[in-house]
Design an enzyme around this catalytic site. Sequence first.
Site, PDB file in Angstrom:
ATOM      1  N   PHE A 120       2.965   8.443  14.800  1.00  0.00           N
ATOM      2  CA  PHE A 120       2.375   7.990  13.550  1.00  0.00           C
ATOM      3  C   PHE A 120       2.100   9.203  12.676  1.00  0.00           C
ATOM      4  O   PHE A 120       1.981  10.319  13.185  1.00  0.00           O
ATOM      5  CB  PHE A 120       1.073   7.229  13.831  1.00  0.00           C
ATOM      6  CG  PHE A 120       0.963   5.939  13.061  1.00  0.00           C
ATOM      7  CD1 PHE A 120       1.839   4.903  13.305  1.00  0.00           C
ATOM      8  CD2 PHE A 120      -0.020   5.763  12.094  1.00  0.00           C
ATOM      9  CE1 PHE A 120       1.734   3.702  12.617  1.00  0.00           C
ATOM     10  CE2 PHE A 120      -0.128   4.565  11.400  1.00  0.00           C
ATOM     11  CZ  PHE A 120       0.741   3.543  11.658  1.00  0.00           C
ATOM     12  N   GLN A 246      -9.632   5.549   0.964  1.00  0.00           N
ATOM     13  CA  GLN A 246      -8.196   5.684   1.188  1.00  0.00           C
ATOM     14  C   GLN A 246      -7.460   4.557   0.473  1.00  0.00           C
ATOM     15  O   GLN A 246      -7.699   3.386   0.731  1.00  0.00           O
ATOM     16  CB  GLN A 246      -7.880   5.633   2.682  1.00  0.00           C
ATOM     17  CG  GLN A 246      -6.432   5.955   2.976  1.00  0.00           C
ATOM     18  CD  GLN A 246      -6.167   6.115   4.470  1.00  0.00           C
ATOM     19  OE1 GLN A 246      -6.143   5.137   5.210  1.00  0.00           O
ATOM     20  NE2 GLN A 246      -5.979   7.331   4.913  1.00  0.00           N
ATOM     21  N   HIS A 248      -3.911   2.981   0.137  1.00  0.00           N
ATOM     22  CA  HIS A 248      -2.586   2.950   0.753  1.00  0.00           C
ATOM     23  C   HIS A 248      -1.594   2.809  -0.391  1.00  0.00           C
ATOM     24  O   HIS A 248      -1.782   1.985  -1.270  1.00  0.00           O
ATOM     25  CB  HIS A 248      -2.507   1.766   1.713  1.00  0.00           C
ATOM     26  CG  HIS A 248      -1.371   1.857   2.668  1.00  0.00           C
ATOM     27  ND1 HIS A 248      -0.069   1.686   2.266  1.00  0.00           N
ATOM     28  CD2 HIS A 248      -1.328   2.102   3.995  1.00  0.00           C
ATOM     29  CE1 HIS A 248       0.713   1.828   3.332  1.00  0.00           C
ATOM     30  NE2 HIS A 248      -0.028   2.079   4.385  1.00  0.00           N
ATOM     31  N   LEU A 262      -0.984  -5.111   2.835  1.00  0.00           N
ATOM     32  CA  LEU A 262      -0.243  -3.900   3.168  1.00  0.00           C
ATOM     33  C   LEU A 262       1.243  -4.117   3.383  1.00  0.00           C
ATOM     34  O   LEU A 262       1.667  -5.109   3.963  1.00  0.00           O
ATOM     35  CB  LEU A 262      -0.789  -3.301   4.458  1.00  0.00           C
ATOM     36  CG  LEU A 262      -2.010  -2.423   4.357  1.00  0.00           C
ATOM     37  CD1 LEU A 262      -2.103  -1.572   5.608  1.00  0.00           C
ATOM     38  CD2 LEU A 262      -1.956  -1.540   3.125  1.00  0.00           C
ATOM     39  N   GLU A 265       4.066   1.499   6.302  1.00  0.00           N
ATOM     40  CA  GLU A 265       4.743   2.750   6.009  1.00  0.00           C
ATOM     41  C   GLU A 265       6.172   2.763   6.532  1.00  0.00           C
ATOM     42  O   GLU A 265       7.037   3.455   5.987  1.00  0.00           O
ATOM     43  CB  GLU A 265       3.947   3.876   6.686  1.00  0.00           C
ATOM     44  CG  GLU A 265       3.690   5.064   5.814  1.00  0.00           C
ATOM     45  CD  GLU A 265       2.592   5.947   6.416  1.00  0.00           C
ATOM     46  OE1 GLU A 265       1.431   5.524   6.348  1.00  0.00           O
ATOM     47  OE2 GLU A 265       2.905   7.030   6.908  1.00  0.00           O
ATOM     48  N   ARG A 321       0.441   9.835   2.232  1.00  0.00           N
ATOM     49  CA  ARG A 321      -0.034   8.646   1.525  1.00  0.00           C
ATOM     50  C   ARG A 321      -0.637   8.945   0.154  1.00  0.00           C
ATOM     51  O   ARG A 321      -0.327   8.288  -0.835  1.00  0.00           O
ATOM     52  CB  ARG A 321      -1.105   7.935   2.358  1.00  0.00           C
ATOM     53  CG  ARG A 321      -0.533   7.074   3.447  1.00  0.00           C
ATOM     54  CD  ARG A 321      -1.637   6.357   4.189  1.00  0.00           C
ATOM     55  NE  ARG A 321      -1.086   5.620   5.321  1.00  0.00           N
ATOM     56  CZ  ARG A 321      -1.803   4.949   6.207  1.00  0.00           C
ATOM     57  NH1 ARG A 321      -3.119   4.920   6.098  1.00  0.00           N
ATOM     58  NH2 ARG A 321      -1.237   4.303   7.190  1.00  0.00           N
ATOM     59  N   HIS A 387      -7.861   0.570   0.923  1.00  0.00           N
ATOM     60  CA  HIS A 387      -7.565   0.278   2.304  1.00  0.00           C
ATOM     61  C   HIS A 387      -8.743   0.583   3.234  1.00  0.00           C
ATOM     62  O   HIS A 387      -9.030  -0.162   4.152  1.00  0.00           O
ATOM     63  CB  HIS A 387      -6.350   1.123   2.696  1.00  0.00           C
ATOM     64  CG  HIS A 387      -5.831   0.878   4.065  1.00  0.00           C
ATOM     65  ND1 HIS A 387      -5.614  -0.385   4.556  1.00  0.00           N
ATOM     66  CD2 HIS A 387      -5.468   1.733   5.062  1.00  0.00           C
ATOM     67  CE1 HIS A 387      -5.148  -0.294   5.794  1.00  0.00           C
ATOM     68  NE2 HIS A 387      -5.064   0.968   6.129  1.00  0.00           N
ATOM     69  N   ARG A 423      -8.523   9.520   6.436  1.00  0.00           N
ATOM     70  CA  ARG A 423      -8.380   9.080   7.819  1.00  0.00           C
ATOM     71  C   ARG A 423      -6.913   9.040   8.226  1.00  0.00           C
ATOM     72  O   ARG A 423      -6.064   8.613   7.442  1.00  0.00           O
ATOM     73  CB  ARG A 423      -8.973   7.683   7.977  1.00  0.00           C
ATOM     74  CG  ARG A 423      -8.800   7.089   9.352  1.00  0.00           C
ATOM     75  CD  ARG A 423      -9.423   5.714   9.459  1.00  0.00           C
ATOM     76  NE  ARG A 423      -8.751   4.716   8.635  1.00  0.00           N
ATOM     77  CZ  ARG A 423      -7.629   4.069   8.997  1.00  0.00           C
ATOM     78  NH1 ARG A 423      -7.069   4.323  10.147  1.00  0.00           N
ATOM     79  NH2 ARG A 423      -7.097   3.180   8.197  1.00  0.00           N
TER      80      ARG A 423
END
Lengths: 626, 253, 267
Positions: A120, A246, A248, A262, A265, A321, A387, A423
């Site tokens: 990730f 955050q 996204h 969402l 990614e 991001r 997010h 994060r």
Amino acid sequence: MTLEKHKYDVVIIGAGGAGLRAAVEAREAGLSVAIVCKSLFGKAHTVMAEGGAAASMGNVNDNDNWMVHFRDTMRGGKFLNHYRMAELHAKEAPDRIWELEMWGALFDRTNEGKISQRNFGGHEYPRLAHVGDRTGLELIRTMQQRIVALQQQDAKEHGDAEKNMKVFAEVTITEILKENGKIAGAYGYRRESGSEVLFQAPAVVIATGGVGKTFKITSNSWEGTGDGHALALKAGANLVDMEFLQFHPTGMVWPLSVKGILVTESVRGEGGILTNSLGERFMFKYIPDVFIDKYADNEAEADRWYEDQDNNRRPPELLPRDEVARAINSEVKAGRGTEHGGVFLDVSKRLSAEVIKKRLPSMWHQFYELAGVDITKEPMEVGPTCHYVMGGVEVEPDSAAAVGVPGLFAAGEVAGGMHGSNRLGGNSLTDLLVFGRRAGKGAADYVKANGANPVSDAAIEKAAAKIEAPFTSTGGENAYTLHQELQEITHNLVGIIRTGAELTEAIEKIADIRKRSGNISVTGDRKFNPGFHLAFDLDNMLLVAESTAKSALLREESRGGHTRDDFPGMNSTWRQVNHISSFDGDKVSIKSQPLPVLPKELFDLFDVHELEKYMTSAEIAKGGSN
Amino acid sequence: MARTLKLRIWRGDDKTGGLQDVTVEANHGEVVLDIIHRVQATQMGDLAVRWNCKAGKCGSCSMEINGKPRLACMTQVASYPEDEVITITPLRAFPVIKDLVTDVSFNYKKAMEIPAVVMPEGMKPGEPRMQQVDVERSQEFRKCIECFLCQNTCHVIRDHEENKKSFSGPRFFIRIAELDMHPLDMLRNRKKTAQEEHGLGFCNITKCCTEVCPEHIKITDNAIIPMKERVADEKYDPVRWLGSKIRRREEVL
Amino acid sequence: MATGVFSEGRAKIAQRTLRTDKWWIQPLITVGVLFSFIVYATWRALENAHYYAEPLISPFYSPCLSTTCVSGSSLLGTPFGHILIFGMVLSPAFIILIFPLGFRMTCYYYRKAYFRSFWMSPPACAVAEPHAKYTGETKAPLIVNNGHRYFFYIGLVFNTLLTIDAFLAFKNPEGQWGHMSLGTVVLLLNATFLWGYSASCHSCRHAIGGRLRHFSKHPFRYKAWTIVSKLNTKHQNFAWVSLIWVAFSDFFVRMVSLHPTWNKYFF
């Protein structure tokens, strides 16, 4: 009507991953526990987590260990993290995953039969324990079933399943009660009937999750209204670094039904390209200098990367991001957005329909079923979506005790510090477990040391009067309308790119809505009345928005989830500062507080040249504390 | 691409209630839950509805739309013809609380009656080893989002209130199947209790649970029927019963 | 007292269902097809004639176990002599039809079909059923459905016999091998569909691997299970195709018995 009263050792507000983990811990320490949640049991926002839970078990790559995970977390947070939280998290995450397995979780497996781990963004090794793309559901269901298992034990031993632990579903807490400066309980109402409930308990754990519903476009569910943030503030606790949110980069903007949801990614990882309304692949214009040697500056090379990753640079769609989110935002602001205020994300040109369905099954389903969009044929419209909030209740890392309020604890998204300014994906699920457990233990230790703290009648009357207010008010304001107005303000003025002028404007406007919110009137009666419920949620969101806007105005730099158009760079002196929000009953005020200094043994885990990018030369020279 | 939508929404409580006509604007691409929210914000501030994620992942917004049990967040307005009146009611197998909200506590009570996984004695965290092929069957059932649409549509309780005491319903048959197929679970009386305590025998395989499952879990084919077969192994198959007495096959398998 | 969707406490809605689609079509078709089959099969069993046209035998009469059977049709001999009921000779079809009938009656797919269409329990999802009481398969006689696997095993025997019948159809009416006719194709297809129906059966899926806890320790059975599982998703299709084809095979044999020229030989 007689007031429904309960006595427990610990009251836990929120039944997501953190709340349930705290409940299990406190219960196993021998205490009686009430779990209070706004929704039905098992519906918490934790179910939305897809990718996985980061823990350095080293099942796939045995070079992984807590130190590597710690480094990744600090880097991701741009070194604004509370080092101790990041350290505890990295050290304890594997144990928390393993115990889930003992409680019935079924993660995907490696060939050796161990828990499989996936790569990730930001994690050096494959680290995310996962179950397909529904890891959050697995986590919440496992915790839920663990609670049931403990209740079954009580049923067997005492003939009453709810003797030591009870779930109060669909109850909203409106106030945390204190006596003599310490926690005494919590007060709220049952959503179903509107009738009021008093919990008397010397310890309260807040585990209410995020604040997404403060914003117009969010991936959060209706529950993300910052209840815990606001309850803590009102109880005298502090919030730390509320400016960091955050966004996204790829949330749906159209059709309306999926606004904010969402788009993983992996869509970009599999070759999705971003274009504006002119058909231009705009990301090439937004590669920051520090990344220029890692990202392709022309389409031909970017396209080749998918075939040959060794000899070509990555396509700019795969920038971090925050960079992508900012680029999309700029395109839309410059008038090159789509009709609905997003940009196009297209996988249909590069991949065949078959491959798309195989590699992105849940995305294909999500669009096809929720939106009637066939992503194998047409582009998606996407834009940044709110997010996650990195900021939250200021806590002691080891016990998760809220600073300044004896008996109050906070864990999960509602707690601040762990993630710094940004994060990493996968860190939130293990955050819930590590600090949920610590909060449960912290609360248990506290109760054992301090004993009960009765609630006074005066406090009860005051709390009851607050709940009655929207019914007696004749002000005529509509909660739904005010909520929409607030969301417009946060979206336009406190969103992904901020300026001093806009933030000042936002602070004024939020104050104005707060004033008007005093005049909210509700139609209908108390029985399951969403308008009435929203009145309370709105009050919480207003406090959160105020706190975010004010913290953001003070921070004159851009870092992680906070971007100032008027202060575009990252500044090492600002890294030494946390912003602490507190509430005096009337307004939120912010003060600066020095960030705890990295101890030497953790300092030494990093290459000093890396630290030089983040720290002042004085800090480097000192080489950590001690 | 706005269109004017005619709705009939059931409003009321456990004593009285009925369908009320509503006219509301709908935009392109909206789902029924969006429409309900618009009605809430503009016409009926106190219209009660449960919802959370609005992405088909939490299973909160279960209701009946034109008579079919569905998640409102997964039901496209465009799937109904322009001139069709859309009728929205609460779940009809459970007691209603208010408007579209029902009392689903039945399901939580039944959940309490199924013992959790029992891992082998002495096994410590981090020690379990399980192969992917061995966990896959159970993983399918763990996709369940507990929307309870299967429970709502199952005629055993939907049409026979009196069966609720002796029948746990499809959601809990997949839970039992999940545990019975779990590679390490040590509690081995699950087949017996499935039949004797949870009412597996009530099921007549009419498959409505599978039909309404928003997660597309093959409840009947992959959980209920395999469980019925496993029960048959123990209770209705003399040959296998004899075999199990002689060789204790369970351990071998 | 009102029960079901009209129970105390549930939302007060007068209609048994608010479904607006044509939910009744599916059960209606099922009733139509199953009823037609039953009428045809009963008539043909009672007819006790025109079931053998060398070398073709109707699947309704194979194996023909009675001394009343047409000569040449009794592959397994005639262990039953002949059975008289009220002085009338029992058609040999009845001796054997009970088994395939049992297999289908207890079949997990047909249960859905007949419970929905004939018994209307329920007629369609979220359509209230007309019965006041319901105990499902917890009591006799429906508890017999739990013995499906035994009918499955017997079904395998029949499949084998009917496969042999199909191979015998590679003879010509004079008994010489190496010929092939329309009848060969009809019986081969019949056997194939029946094997498909059996192989996709839920009891088969259970026996072949479904009852295992650890697939990883039984790689071959696991492989077999994955194949049967794939077929299993088509069990409904096999159920219908094989049913209709059995009836058609019988019809074809009957017609050939009446008009031998119908059975066109390819070689």
